[in-house]
Design a protein around this motif. Structure first.
Motif, PDB file in Angstrom:
ATOM      1  N   LYS A  50       6.494  -5.981  13.027  1.00 15.57           N
ATOM      2  CA  LYS A  50       6.621  -4.855  12.107  1.00 15.57           C
ATOM      3  C   LYS A  50       6.938  -5.415  10.731  1.00 15.57           C
ATOM      4  O   LYS A  50       7.746  -6.331  10.593  1.00 15.57           O
ATOM      5  CB  LYS A  50       7.722  -3.908  12.567  1.00 15.57           C
ATOM      6  N   GLY A  52       8.778  -5.823   7.500  1.00 19.33           N
ATOM      7  CA  GLY A  52      10.188  -5.554   7.229  1.00 19.33           C
ATOM      8  C   GLY A  52      10.539  -5.363   5.769  1.00 19.33           C
ATOM      9  O   GLY A  52      11.681  -5.051   5.447  1.00 19.33           O
ATOM     10  N   SER A  53       9.565  -5.545   4.875  1.00 20.40           N
ATOM     11  CA  SER A  53       9.845  -5.356   3.449  1.00 20.40           C
ATOM     12  C   SER A  53       8.541  -5.118   2.698  1.00 20.40           C
ATOM     13  O   SER A  53       7.451  -5.300   3.243  1.00 20.40           O
ATOM     14  CB  SER A  53      10.554  -6.589   2.877  1.00 20.40           C
ATOM     15  N   TYR A  56       4.354  -2.188   2.515  1.00 17.69           N
ATOM     16  CA  TYR A  56       3.948  -1.736   3.853  1.00 17.69           C
ATOM     17  C   TYR A  56       5.110  -1.709   4.845  1.00 17.69           C
ATOM     18  O   TYR A  56       4.899  -1.679   6.052  1.00 17.69           O
ATOM     19  CB  TYR A  56       2.807  -2.605   4.364  1.00 17.69           C
ATOM     20  N   LYS A  57       6.336  -1.732   4.334  1.00 15.44           N
ATOM     21  CA  LYS A  57       7.527  -1.758   5.188  1.00 15.44           C
ATOM     22  C   LYS A  57       7.449  -0.670   6.257  1.00 15.44           C
ATOM     23  O   LYS A  57       7.138   0.482   5.973  1.00 15.44           O
ATOM     24  CB  LYS A  57       8.785  -1.555   4.351  1.00 15.44           C
ATOM     25  N   GLY A  58       7.715  -1.077   7.501  1.00 13.95           N
ATOM     26  CA  GLY A  58       7.713  -0.147   8.621  1.00 13.95           C
ATOM     27  C   GLY A  58       6.401  -0.086   9.377  1.00 13.95           C
ATOM     28  O   GLY A  58       6.346   0.416  10.499  1.00 13.95           O
ATOM     29  N   ASN A  59       5.324  -0.609   8.791  1.00 13.76           N
ATOM     30  CA  ASN A  59       4.026  -0.593   9.467  1.00 13.76           C
ATOM     31  C   ASN A  59       3.989  -1.596  10.612  1.00 13.76           C
ATOM     32  O   ASN A  59       4.570  -2.674  10.522  1.00 13.76           O
ATOM     33  CB  ASN A  59       2.903  -0.954   8.494  1.00 13.76           C
ATOM     34  N   SER A  60       3.257  -1.244  11.644  1.00 12.59           N
ATOM     35  CA  SER A  60       2.996  -2.184  12.726  1.00 12.59           C
ATOM     36  C   SER A  60       2.089  -3.278  12.181  1.00 12.59           C
ATOM     37  O   SER A  60       1.159  -3.008  11.424  1.00 12.59           O
ATOM     38  CB  SER A  60       2.315  -1.462  13.888  1.00 12.59           C
TER      39      SER A  60
END
Length: 112
Positions: A50, A52-53, A56-60
């Motif tokens: 995932k 983490g920063s 695109y933070k939070g994207n798989s």
């Protein structure tokens, strides 16, 4: 519960707690060369990535499965293009070495 039963229950509890606490070498937070963080956690029989920063933070970002030889095989998705690359990864100390497209695309990540 008799004394032997209590001992057996205690041993079973400690064994299960140890299994839960023992993380695989690939798990953790890794920094890509551009500074973006990637988080790798166990997800069923695989390890999921995932972002983490950053934007695109939070994207798989893909997943890997550990192989008998200690390497990892799976797929990573390039966030900007949404193109998935099949490849391999290996942990060497605090470095995660990734290789895709038959070694044509390589990147080393550093453990944070």
């Amino acid at each position: 519960m008799n004394k032997l039963g209590m001992i057996a229950a205690g041993v079973a509890f400690l064994a299960s707690a140890g299994a839960v606490m023992a993380a695989d070498a690939v798990e953790g937070t890794w920094a890509r060369p551009d500074g973006t963080l990637e988080i790798i956690k166990a997800c069923g029989p695989a390890f999921c990535l995932k972002v983490g920063s950053g934007e695109y933070k939070g994207n798989s970002a893909g997943s890997f499965k550990k192989q008998p030889d200690g390497t990892y095989k799976g797929k990573i998705t390039e966030q900007k293009t949404k193109i998935g690359f099949s490849g391999t990864a290996i942990v060497e100390g605090n470095t995660l070495k990734l290789s895709a497209l038959g070694g044509m695309k390589k990147e080393n990540w550093t453990r944070k």
